[in-house]
Motif scaffolding. Structure first.
Motif, mmCIF file in Angstrom:
data_model
loop_
_atom_site.group_PDB
_atom_site.id
_atom_site.type_symbol
_atom_site.label_atom_id
_atom_site.label_comp_id
_atom_site.label_asym_id
_atom_site.label_seq_id
_atom_site.Cartn_x
_atom_site.Cartn_y
_atom_site.Cartn_z
ATOM 1 N N TRP A 138 91.301 36.061 50.022
ATOM 2 C CA TRP A 138 91.983 34.985 49.302
ATOM 3 C C TRP A 138 91.194 34.600 48.061
ATOM 4 C CZ3 TRP A 138 96.239 31.690 51.162
ATOM 5 C CH2 TRP A 138 96.903 32.248 52.255
ATOM 6 N N LEU A 139 91.898 34.101 47.061
ATOM 7 C CA LEU A 139 91.256 33.727 45.800
ATOM 8 C C LEU A 139 91.097 32.209 45.746
ATOM 9 C CD1 LEU A 139 93.136 36.411 45.216
ATOM 10 C CD2 LEU A 139 92.339 36.033 42.892
ATOM 11 N N TYR A 140 89.861 31.764 45.829
ATOM 12 C CA TYR A 140 89.549 30.338 45.812
ATOM 13 C C TYR A 140 88.726 30.046 44.566
ATOM 14 C CZ TYR A 140 87.759 25.787 47.361
ATOM 15 O OH TYR A 140 87.431 24.461 47.460
ATOM 16 N N PHE A 141 89.202 29.087 43.751
ATOM 17 C CA PHE A 141 88.535 28.732 42.503
ATOM 18 C C PHE A 141 88.101 27.274 42.564
ATOM 19 C CE2 PHE A 141 91.513 32.111 41.517
ATOM 20 C CZ PHE A 141 90.796 32.954 40.675
ATOM 21 N N GLU A 142 86.885 27.003 42.131
ATOM 22 C CA GLU A 142 86.397 25.637 42.010
ATOM 23 C C GLU A 142 85.449 25.555 40.817
ATOM 24 O OE1 GLU A 142 84.218 24.481 45.474
ATOM 25 O OE2 GLU A 142 82.671 26.003 45.202
ATOM 26 N N VAL A 163 85.684 32.702 44.195
ATOM 27 C CA VAL A 163 84.491 32.648 45.035
ATOM 28 C C VAL A 163 84.204 34.002 45.668
ATOM 29 C CG1 VAL A 163 83.555 31.611 47.147
ATOM 30 C CG2 VAL A 163 84.689 30.178 45.457
ATOM 31 N N ASN A 164 85.249 34.782 45.965
ATOM 32 C CA ASN A 164 85.052 36.085 46.598
ATOM 33 C C ASN A 164 84.744 37.201 45.597
ATOM 34 O OD1 ASN A 164 87.499 36.442 45.353
ATOM 35 N ND2 ASN A 164 88.655 36.931 47.215
ATOM 36 N N GLY A 165 84.610 36.851 44.318
ATOM 37 C CA GLY A 165 84.245 37.850 43.318
ATOM 38 C C GLY A 165 85.414 38.489 42.597
ATOM 39 N N LYS A 376 76.862 34.121 49.899
ATOM 40 C CA LYS A 376 77.981 33.654 49.088
ATOM 41 C C LYS A 376 79.078 34.709 49.007
ATOM 42 C CE LYS A 376 76.974 31.571 45.179
ATOM 43 N NZ LYS A 376 76.288 31.292 43.896
ATOM 44 N N ALA A 377 78.685 35.990 48.944
ATOM 45 C CA ALA A 377 79.671 37.065 48.828
ATOM 46 C C ALA A 377 80.337 37.379 50.165
ATOM 47 C CB ALA A 377 79.001 38.323 48.269
ATOM 48 N N ARG A 378 79.562 37.318 51.260
ATOM 49 C CA ARG A 378 80.088 37.712 52.564
ATOM 50 C C ARG A 378 80.729 36.559 53.322
ATOM 51 N NH1 ARG A 378 77.365 42.145 54.708
ATOM 52 N NH2 ARG A 378 78.795 41.914 56.490
ATOM 53 N N ARG A 379 80.290 35.343 53.064
ATOM 54 C CA ARG A 379 80.836 34.163 53.750
ATOM 55 C C ARG A 379 81.196 33.089 52.719
ATOM 56 N NH1 ARG A 379 80.923 37.493 57.068
ATOM 57 N NH2 ARG A 379 80.084 37.457 59.209
#
Length: 690
Positions: A138-142, A163-165, A376-379
């Protein structure tokens, strides 16, 4: 005298792929065989002529302002029939400890396919509840607003990283967020006023930092068009408001129920005005004797105007937000109470996010930069949980606090670290030798108050230095008040530091609804856009011209021989100088001649510099920042009909287009007219296509 543009400086012609053109008006039709981007050589022009233009605009039934912040966002509105009443948006679901206002986190969640899912607390909570493996899709932006400020080459194709790159066009991300606010605001308005028309009844206001450059402002306008707030054909329905300016407009209209004297020195005048009632004076006297004094707290409400804010007063507004700190200096003018900017807006990326970055740096010091990057990348969802936990404790930080602050580490963090490193987080803390941070048996990081306050210091130091530099400017001499506004201004740590640094120079004033000051001020700006009568130009703007070559004055390498005459190339023809006062409605006029009959379009390159002593467009620090496009219709000889070659006949003389540029608004605007036919020429200015 008409100005002729320097040859070879035109931009590439616009593509014919049907894309919408630049702000504020829509483009013409795609290129045709007769369209030309050529522009004739520049000759010396007369000095710019300013003339006042009346600010006549269409009427609106309601003004809706969207405060699009780095960490939190929201909207407010006011009906033009009752402008004194500012309505805040409905209370959002969810919430964080210590957060009392009616904004929602600037968090956007998109499905793995890139479709809109949710915004705000709902987006954040949904992302939190996703399975770790599912969350990676999923694409999460903050905190994505900061990207627009930090990107030096911002374009319509700039991308944002979730957040997931994964990456997505920034324009789509911002449009999703603005569309969310539009839908909620319109629904609430229609419930309150069922007769409200669907089109043309709303004037929208978007807030941006004052230190944002023109490309970023245009980007927000384009995102609003894409979100459907307004149509590109009706640009006047959308206003861009500068955040500290909006706060200033609100602070200027503050009315008092109570004024808490928290300064380190007694008030010099005004506070014992006879119209302040006795109950108010008693309450203030009790609070003064309580010896908890640091700042003024002002509560907005029904009552008399603050007696100390008078015509002629000068004050600074420091907008301390999540991403940036913006400073503006205003003077209240007589007799209308309009505002005059005394020094160009300044600031930098010194917002509350800096404290978050300091915390992340501390975690890297304890657990290792490689581990934090991998976690941060994996979780990604668990990382968001950790930042939320820190945010709650950050808000609890205070200079006088003596008890430790506990920050919960997500179970997935503890488990992931043990598997990744082979030992537990308690061992990592012991090995790191980080002072003032311990491990508690409840599974928390226990930070001493000193450790938490230390995280604030780099950011606060930047803020103090910037305010100090501003107050030393001769242009702002005589400042009486310093208003501290924005979400970060709620921090007692910041308040104490600012008071200690500047309490002897001016009065520090903090509105009680400090987190909503900009939002309410943006509504007031939408109701009366002319309230700020004079602004300061943030940069020097101009174009490249050809001037008559003068031996001994111009360098030989600038010599151009054209048709037997000697010209000096690359001369910077100035429109407006950096920090120059420009009144709202003033225009700078230049006249341009198309290079040949039948020309369909003229492009004029705009250059800018942070310096005033610019001579040539090739000088250090001068850069090409935008393009003015004049969409011509035929050769103008017959009012734009027919229009090929010399159909209108040579007797009518050379065509002249007079362009009028406005630098006194929150956005640079341009209009143009064909002087021979008096017909309006479609004119646009683009800062995003460099």
């Amino acid at each position: 005298m008409a100005m002729l543009l320097q040859p070879g400086m035109q931009s590439p012609r616009m593509g014919a792929n049907g894309e919408r053109g630049p702000t504020p008006t829509p483009p013409g039709t795609p290129g045709t065989p007769h369209e030309s981007c050529s522009i004739a050589p520049l000759t010396p022009s007369q000095s710019p002529r300013s003339e006042a233009r009346s600010q006549q605009g269409p009427s609106f039934a309601v003004v809706v302002a969207i405060d699009f912040g780095t960490t939190s966002s929201g909207y407010a509105f006011s009906f033009t029939s009752d402008p004194e009443a500012i309505h805040m948006m409905r209370k959002w679901e969810g919430g964080d400890p210590g957060v009392a206002n009616q904004k929602t986190p600037t968090s956007l969640l998109l499905t793995p396919e890139g479709a809109f899912h949710s915004f705000g607390y709902t987006a954040r909570d949904t992302y939190h509840d996703l399975d770790p493996e599912e969350a990676r899709e999923w694409l999460y932006f903050e905190k994505f607003k900061m990207k627009i400020h930090s990107t030096s080459d911002l374009t319509m194709k700039t991308e944002l990283e979730a957040v997931n790159g994964k990456k997505m066009p920034a324009l789509e991300v911002f449009a999703h967020a603005l569309r969310f606010f539009k839908q909620h605001a319109v629904q609430e308005l229609q419930e309150q006023c069922p007769a409200l028309p669907e089109r043309g009844a709303i004037r929208w206001v978007l807030t941006v930092p004052a230190i944002w450059k023109q490309p970023a402002k245009q980007f927000m306008r384009e995102a609003a068009y894409k979100a459907g707030l307004v149509s590109p054909e009706e640009p006047e329905q959308l206003l861009i408001a500068l955040e500290p300016e909006a706060a200033s407009i609100y602070c200027r209209k503050l009315r008092l129920h109570q004024l808490v004297e928290l300064s380190c020195r007694p008030p010099s005048n005004g506070l014992e005005a006879p119209h302040i009632d006795s109950s108010f004076r008693q309450a203030r006297e009790q609070l003064r004797r309580s010896r908890h004094s640091r700042t003024f707290l002002v509560e907005s409400g029904v009552g008399e105007l603050w007696s100390e804010m008078q015509a002629g007063d000068r004050y600074v507004v420091a907008d301390c937000g999540g991403g940036t700190v913006d400073l503006t200096v205003h003077q209240i003018e007589k007799p209308q109470g309009t505002l005059k900017e005394l020094y160009k807006a300044s600031g930098g990326p010194y917002g509350a996010v800096g404290v978050d970055l300091a915390f992340e740096k501390l975690l890297c010091q304890i657990f290792g930069e490689d581990f934090i990057g991998t976690f941060k990348a994996r979780r990604p969802a668990a990382w968001v949980d950790l930042t939320i936990a820190f945010e709650a404790r950050k808000r609890a930080a205070a200079p006088s606090r003596s008890s430790p602050l506990n920050i919960s580490l997500p179970f997935s963090f503890i488990d992931f670290y043990r598997k990744h490193r082979g030992h537990n987080v308690e061992t990592a803390l012991r090995k790191s030798n980080v002072n003032f941070v311990k491990w508690s048996s409840q599974g928390m990081l226990r930070m001493s108050p000193e450790a938490m306050n230390e995280l604030f210091q780099p950011t606060i130091t930047h803020i103090i230095q910037h305010i100090d530099s501003l107050l030393k400017k001769p242009e702002v001499e005589g400042v009486k008040f310093l208003f501290l506004v924005g979400g970060f201004a709620e921090s007692p740590v910041l308040q104490r530091a600012v008071q200690a640094a500047f309490g002897a120079r001016c009065r520090l004033v903090v509105p009680q609804d400090v987190g909503l000051t900009i939002l309410k001020g943006a509504v007031l700006f939408g109701l009366d856009p002319g309230v700020v009568r004079v602004r300061r130009s943030p940069l020097t703007y101009g174009v490249g011209v050809l001037n008559k070559f003068v031996e001994g004055k111009h360098p030989r390498e600038k010599l151009l021989v054209k048709e037997g005459r000697n010209w000096c190339t690359d001369v910077f023809e100035k429109f407006v100088s950096v920090d120059q006062s420009v009144a709202l409605g003033e225009v700078v006029q230049r006249s341009y001649c198309p290079a040949r009959p039948g020309q369909r379009r003229t492009l004029i390159n705009i250059y800018c510099s942070a310096r005033d002593d610019v001579r040539y467009i090739t000088d250090p620090g001068v850069r090409h920042c935008g393009t003015i496009s004049l969409q011509l219709d035929g050769d103008g000889g017959d009012g734009g009909r027919g229009g090929r070659g010399g159909d209108a006949g040579p007797a009518r003389g050379r065509r002249e287009i007079r362009a009028s540029m406005q630098f006194g608004d929150t956005e640079i605007k341009v209009t143009a007219v064909d002087t021979r036919t008096a017909r309006t020429v479609r004119a646009t200015i683009d800062f995003l296509s460099n």
